[in-house]
Design an enzyme around this catalytic site. Structure first.
Site, PDB file in Angstrom:
ATOM      1  N   GLY A 103     -75.184 -32.106  27.885  1.00 33.35           N
ATOM      2  CA  GLY A 103     -76.184 -32.796  28.856  1.00 33.35           C
ATOM      3  C   GLY A 103     -77.049 -33.313  27.847  1.00 33.35           C
ATOM      4  O   GLY A 103     -77.061 -33.532  26.749  1.00 33.35           O
ATOM      5  N   ALA A 104     -78.178 -33.642  28.605  1.00 34.22           N
ATOM      6  CA  ALA A 104     -79.417 -34.372  27.794  1.00 34.22           C
ATOM      7  C   ALA A 104     -80.041 -33.522  26.732  1.00 34.22           C
ATOM      8  O   ALA A 104     -79.948 -34.157  25.687  1.00 34.22           O
ATOM      9  CB  ALA A 104     -80.563 -34.772  28.838  1.00 34.22           C
ATOM     10  N   GLU A 105     -80.232 -32.382  27.052  1.00 31.92           N
ATOM     11  CA  GLU A 105     -80.804 -31.490  25.890  1.00 31.92           C
ATOM     12  C   GLU A 105     -80.007 -30.202  25.502  1.00 31.92           C
ATOM     13  O   GLU A 105     -80.353 -29.556  24.604  1.00 31.92           O
ATOM     14  CB  GLU A 105     -82.206 -30.935  26.152  1.00 31.92           C
ATOM     15  CG  GLU A 105     -82.439 -30.734  27.716  1.00 31.92           C
ATOM     16  CD  GLU A 105     -83.868 -29.919  27.830  1.00 31.92           C
ATOM     17  OE1 GLU A 105     -84.383 -29.600  26.810  1.00 31.92           O
ATOM     18  OE2 GLU A 105     -84.154 -29.579  28.651  1.00 31.92           O
ATOM     19  N   ALA A 106     -79.031 -29.807  26.376  1.00 33.15           N
ATOM     20  CA  ALA A 106     -78.094 -28.692  25.952  1.00 33.15           C
ATOM     21  C   ALA A 106     -76.948 -28.980  26.341  1.00 33.15           C
ATOM     22  O   ALA A 106     -76.389 -30.016  26.684  1.00 33.15           O
ATOM     23  CB  ALA A 106     -78.884 -27.763  27.126  1.00 33.15           C
ATOM     24  N   ILE A 162     -73.589 -27.192  27.575  1.00 32.17           N
ATOM     25  CA  ILE A 162     -73.113 -26.433  28.641  1.00 32.17           C
ATOM     26  C   ILE A 162     -71.704 -25.986  28.591  1.00 32.17           C
ATOM     27  O   ILE A 162     -70.838 -26.631  28.327  1.00 32.17           O
ATOM     28  CB  ILE A 162     -73.318 -27.074  30.127  1.00 32.17           C
ATOM     29  CG1 ILE A 162     -74.566 -27.921  30.278  1.00 32.17           C
ATOM     30  CG2 ILE A 162     -73.050 -26.171  31.236  1.00 32.17           C
ATOM     31  CD1 ILE A 162     -75.802 -26.741  30.203  1.00 32.17           C
ATOM     32  N   LYS A 189     -67.130 -15.305  35.653  1.00 31.43           N
ATOM     33  CA  LYS A 189     -67.400 -16.592  35.086  1.00 31.43           C
ATOM     34  C   LYS A 189     -68.837 -16.985  35.106  1.00 31.43           C
ATOM     35  O   LYS A 189     -69.795 -16.901  35.748  1.00 31.43           O
ATOM     36  CB  LYS A 189     -66.909 -17.941  36.009  1.00 31.43           C
ATOM     37  CG  LYS A 189     -65.241 -18.076  35.470  1.00 31.43           C
ATOM     38  CD  LYS A 189     -64.884 -19.351  36.179  1.00 31.43           C
ATOM     39  CE  LYS A 189     -63.359 -19.536  35.682  1.00 31.43           C
ATOM     40  NZ  LYS A 189     -62.766 -20.248  36.883  1.00 31.43           N
ATOM     41  N   ASP A 223     -87.339 -33.216  37.076  1.00 34.01           N
ATOM     42  CA  ASP A 223     -86.314 -33.792  36.501  1.00 34.01           C
ATOM     43  C   ASP A 223     -85.143 -34.072  37.807  1.00 34.01           C
ATOM     44  O   ASP A 223     -84.112 -33.714  37.712  1.00 34.01           O
ATOM     45  CB  ASP A 223     -85.454 -33.321  35.311  1.00 34.01           C
ATOM     46  CG  ASP A 223     -84.435 -34.235  34.752  1.00 34.01           C
ATOM     47  OD1 ASP A 223     -84.258 -35.377  35.253  1.00 34.01           O
ATOM     48  OD2 ASP A 223     -83.726 -34.007  34.038  1.00 34.01           O
TER      49      ASP A 223
HETATM   50  N1  LIG Z   1     -75.198 -22.990  36.869  1.00 34.20           N
HETATM   51  C1  LIG Z   1     -74.307 -24.103  36.661  1.00 34.20           C
HETATM   52  N2  LIG Z   1     -73.084 -24.061  37.433  1.00 34.20           N
HETATM   53  C2  LIG Z   1     -72.260 -25.075  37.258  1.00 34.20           C
HETATM   54  N3  LIG Z   1     -72.549 -26.327  36.459  1.00 34.20           N
HETATM   55  C3  LIG Z   1     -73.707 -26.366  35.894  1.00 34.20           C
HETATM   56  C4  LIG Z   1     -74.747 -25.059  35.801  1.00 34.20           C
HETATM   57  N4  LIG Z   1     -75.555 -25.515  34.937  1.00 34.20           N
HETATM   58  C5  LIG Z   1     -75.404 -26.621  34.459  1.00 34.20           C
HETATM   59  N5  LIG Z   1     -74.172 -27.276  35.200  1.00 34.20           N
HETATM   60  C6  LIG Z   1     -73.173 -28.461  34.873  1.00 34.20           C
HETATM   61  O1  LIG Z   1     -74.013 -28.936  33.324  1.00 34.20           O
HETATM   62  C7  LIG Z   1     -75.009 -30.165  33.518  1.00 34.20           C
HETATM   63  C8  LIG Z   1     -76.009 -30.121  32.567  1.00 34.20           C
HETATM   64  O2  LIG Z   1     -76.753 -28.913  32.848  1.00 34.20           O
HETATM   65  P1  LIG Z   1     -78.347 -29.042  32.770  1.00 34.20           P
HETATM   66  O3  LIG Z   1     -78.907 -27.689  33.274  1.00 34.20           O
HETATM   67  O4  LIG Z   1     -78.768 -29.832  33.731  1.00 34.20           O
HETATM   68  O5  LIG Z   1     -78.694 -29.422  31.528  1.00 34.20           O
HETATM   69  P2  LIG Z   1     -79.729 -30.635  30.482  1.00 34.20           P
HETATM   70  O6  LIG Z   1     -80.890 -30.233  30.560  1.00 34.20           O
HETATM   71  O7  LIG Z   1     -78.857 -30.895  29.519  1.00 34.20           O
HETATM   72  O8  LIG Z   1     -79.339 -31.712  31.457  1.00 34.20           O
HETATM   73  C9  LIG Z   1     -75.296 -30.180  35.076  1.00 34.20           C
HETATM   74  O9  LIG Z   1     -75.512 -31.638  35.165  1.00 34.20           O
HETATM   75  C10 LIG Z   1     -74.153 -29.354  35.767  1.00 34.20           C
HETATM   76  O10 LIG Z   1     -73.006 -30.506  35.745  1.00 34.20           O
HETATM   77 MG   LIG Z   2     -79.672 -31.991  33.720  1.00 31.06          MG
END
Ligand SMILES: Nc1ncnc2c1ncn2[C@@H]1O[C@H](COP(=O)(O)OP(=O)(O)O)[C@@H](O)[C@H]1O
Ligand SMILES: [Mg+2]
Lengths: 220, 339
Positions: A13-16, A18, A27, A127
């Protein structure tokens, strides 16, 4: 971590980062805020720590406001990671263009209702892009990614929150941006009421004008 | 040099802010001339009317130099392009007046060009990129944009002042002087190299937008308190402001899944900012491209080139539609030349 089996990296993702993992036969999602080498180490540490602590707090508050969010299982501020419930479903970013007009309109109305609930409760998401919304396999809409959120109830912050979503629609879903944002605002109005919605629409307009080319600011 | 009968020469005029520039481009993307004359205020920031007066005074000289450099006569020109906005009213109007007069006198078509689009187009041309996410940072603009369904869309922007403006106002407050060839941002960058003590100041990112006014206020307050070395404040101001635009660029990159980053605008000259963005590019496996300085700052060549792109897709601007547009957003313009 004990019994945690990483299955795969889902997204950078942008900052993290996943990852999907198995944790005691469940899961889960691991959201890990890795070091950003481009940032000054002190600034980097501060931002990552702040958001790692803040995000779970806001996710919990949002739940209290009646907005579906993933359940948080663990927060680790040494490695700056959060373990949370995996929401099995589709990101709204990919879903929206595939829907029929009526389905899309219904989903946008729902988005507006959730944002209305957040704002009514005094929360700002920070966001609101369609990347940060997941429709699960049972048709329940979730908001995720509260790292930039705030506890706030000023008109200005709410206006910025919605302005970001509106512009996100225009940049990413241009073909139906205007209609969709209108549907979002009717859902919003359904929760928060007409008079306030009128105020906020004016605020959004004012904010839109600010980002445009502005003459140099002079110090007083 | 200029003999081929099939060649179309476009002369572009840039005058949105403190620079008056004239460039000449050909259809194949060759830049035959790029001449610029900048207005340097005696003190304080840009005074739009004084800058406009400067532009009017240097216009004929800059035009002459450009034609000379290209080795062509004005009668060889087929097209006049000018930056129609966004920018400062008096400056824009001076450039537009020159452009209208030239087009009428030579009896050739006129094309009004959006200044922000021109930055992106010349950047793509000079770095050989095709579909980048662009970070455009200058004294008047802070925009993160990318192409999507017919237009350049804005993914992020500033909620208040521009990045370059933030750096300039602080520099001036710190007593730095704008000299020919050394803009305030460059003076600040040099001082920042001697900074090592990081001072925390407000870091404000909202989604893909940034806000610099809180950071600027805080930096100026600390400066007036004289508690920290100026070098440390310059260093910290840069670290924080650049980290903000980098974060939103990275967010837009993740969101759009584009494969190229393009850095342009006056602030693109900063080495630290370049380095930070190159790290992001590496981390995401995409390419980092910085526009050469001559084409990253405001210049006439970018207007000429973009005017040609538009003209070739059938865009012309009749005189009665050539009024300048002070707040013309990049996402308001159809881009028929990208399919
Ligand atoms: N709890 C979750 N369950 C399913 N998919 C998730 C979950 N959290 C994040 N994702 C997936 O990962 C992507 C990036 O996570 P996010 O929390 O938005 O991080 P970032 O801050 O990097 O954007 C999300 O757009 C989604 O597709
Ligand atoms: Mg995000």
């Amino acid at each position: 971590m004990d019994n945690l089996i990483i299955l795969k990296q889902l997204q950078k993702g942008a900052e993290a980062t996943i990852s999907l993992a198995n944790w005691y036969e469940k899961k889960v999602i691991i959201k890990s805020r890795k070091i950003k080498k481009y940032r000054h180490p002190q600034l980097d540490e501060r931002i990552r720590r702040f958001r790692t602590i803040h995000e779970p707090q806001l996710i919990y508050e949002a739940k209290k406001a009646g907005v579906p969010t993933p359940t948080i299982f663990l927060v680790d501020t040494t490695n700056m990671l959060i373990i949370m419930e995996f929401i099995q479903g589709k990101q709204v970013k990919y879903l929206l263009p595939l829907l029929s007009k009526t389905e899309r309109s219904k989903l946008c109305f729902k988005i507006g209702e959730l944002v209305g609930k957040l704002h009514f409760y005094g929360l700002i998401h920070g966001d609101l892009t369609t990347s940060n919304m997941i429709l699960d396999d049972y048709d329940k809409l979730f908001l995720i990614d509260f790292g930039l959120g705030e506890k706030q109830n000023e008109l200005e912050s709410r206006g910025v929150d919605l302005h970001l979503m509106k512009r996100g629609f225009q940049s990413t879903h241009n073909q139906f941006a205007n209609a969709s944002f209108r549907d979002v605002m009717s859902g919003y109005s359904n929760v928060i009421g007409e008079p306030f919605t009128t105020n906020i629409l004016e605020k959004i307009q004012e904010i839109e004008l600010r980002g445009r080319y502005v003459e140099e600011r002079k110090l007083k | 040099m200029a003999n081929s009968i099939n060649e179309i020469y476009c002369l572009g005029i840039e005058s949105t802010a403190d620079d008056f520039g004239v460039g000449i481009s050909t259809c194949s993307g060759e830049v035959l001339a790029n001449i610029s004359d900048g207005y340097i205020p005696e003190k304080g920031g840009i005074h739009p009317r004084e800058a406009a007066r400067h532009h009017a005074m240097v216009a004929s000289d800059v035009l002459d130099k450009a034609l000379n450099q290209a080795g062509i006569k004005s009668s060889d020109l087929s097209l006049i392009a000018f930056s129609q906005g966004p920018g400062l009213g008096p400056c824009l109007r001076t450039g537009a007046t020159v452009a209208r007069a030239l087009a009428a006198y030579l009896n050739i078509p006129l094309v009004g060009v959006n200044h922000s689009i021109a930055h992106v187009e010349i950047g793509k041309l000079k770095t050989n990129t095709t579909d980048p996410i662009t970070l455009y940072v200058s004294g008047g603009n802070t925009i993160i944009s990318a192409f999507n369904s017919g237009r350049y869309r804005i993914f992020g922007e500033t909620l208040d002042i521009a990045l370059g403006n933030c750096l300039d106002v602080f520099s001036r407050e710190a007593g730095l002087k704008h000299k020919k060839g050394i803009p305030l941002g460059a003076a600040l960058e040099k001082l920042a190299l001697d900074g090592n003590n990081f001072v925390l100041m407000p870091y404000i990112v909202k989604g893909m937008d940034v806000s610099f006014s809180g950071l600027l206020t805080s930096a100026v307050t600390l400066l007036r308190q004289k508690k920290y070395r100026l070098q440390d404040l310059c260093y910290s101001l840069q670290e924080i402001a650049f980290a903000m635009v980098c974060e939103v660029t990275e967010r837009a990159l993740a969101h759009t899944e584009k494969k190229e980053i393009l850095l342009t605008g006056g602030v693109a000259a900063n080495n630290r900012l370049q380095f930070m963005l190159s790290l992001i590019a590496k981390d995401h496996g995409v390419s980092f491209n910085k526009v050469p300085l001559e084409y990253a700052t405001d210049n006439g060549a970018m207007i000429a080139w973009t005017g040609l792109l538009a003209f070739r897709s059938g865009v012309v601007t009749p005189i009665e539609k050539s009024m300048v547009k002070l707040r013309w957003r990049i996402d308001r313009v159809d881009i028929p030349w990208i399919t």
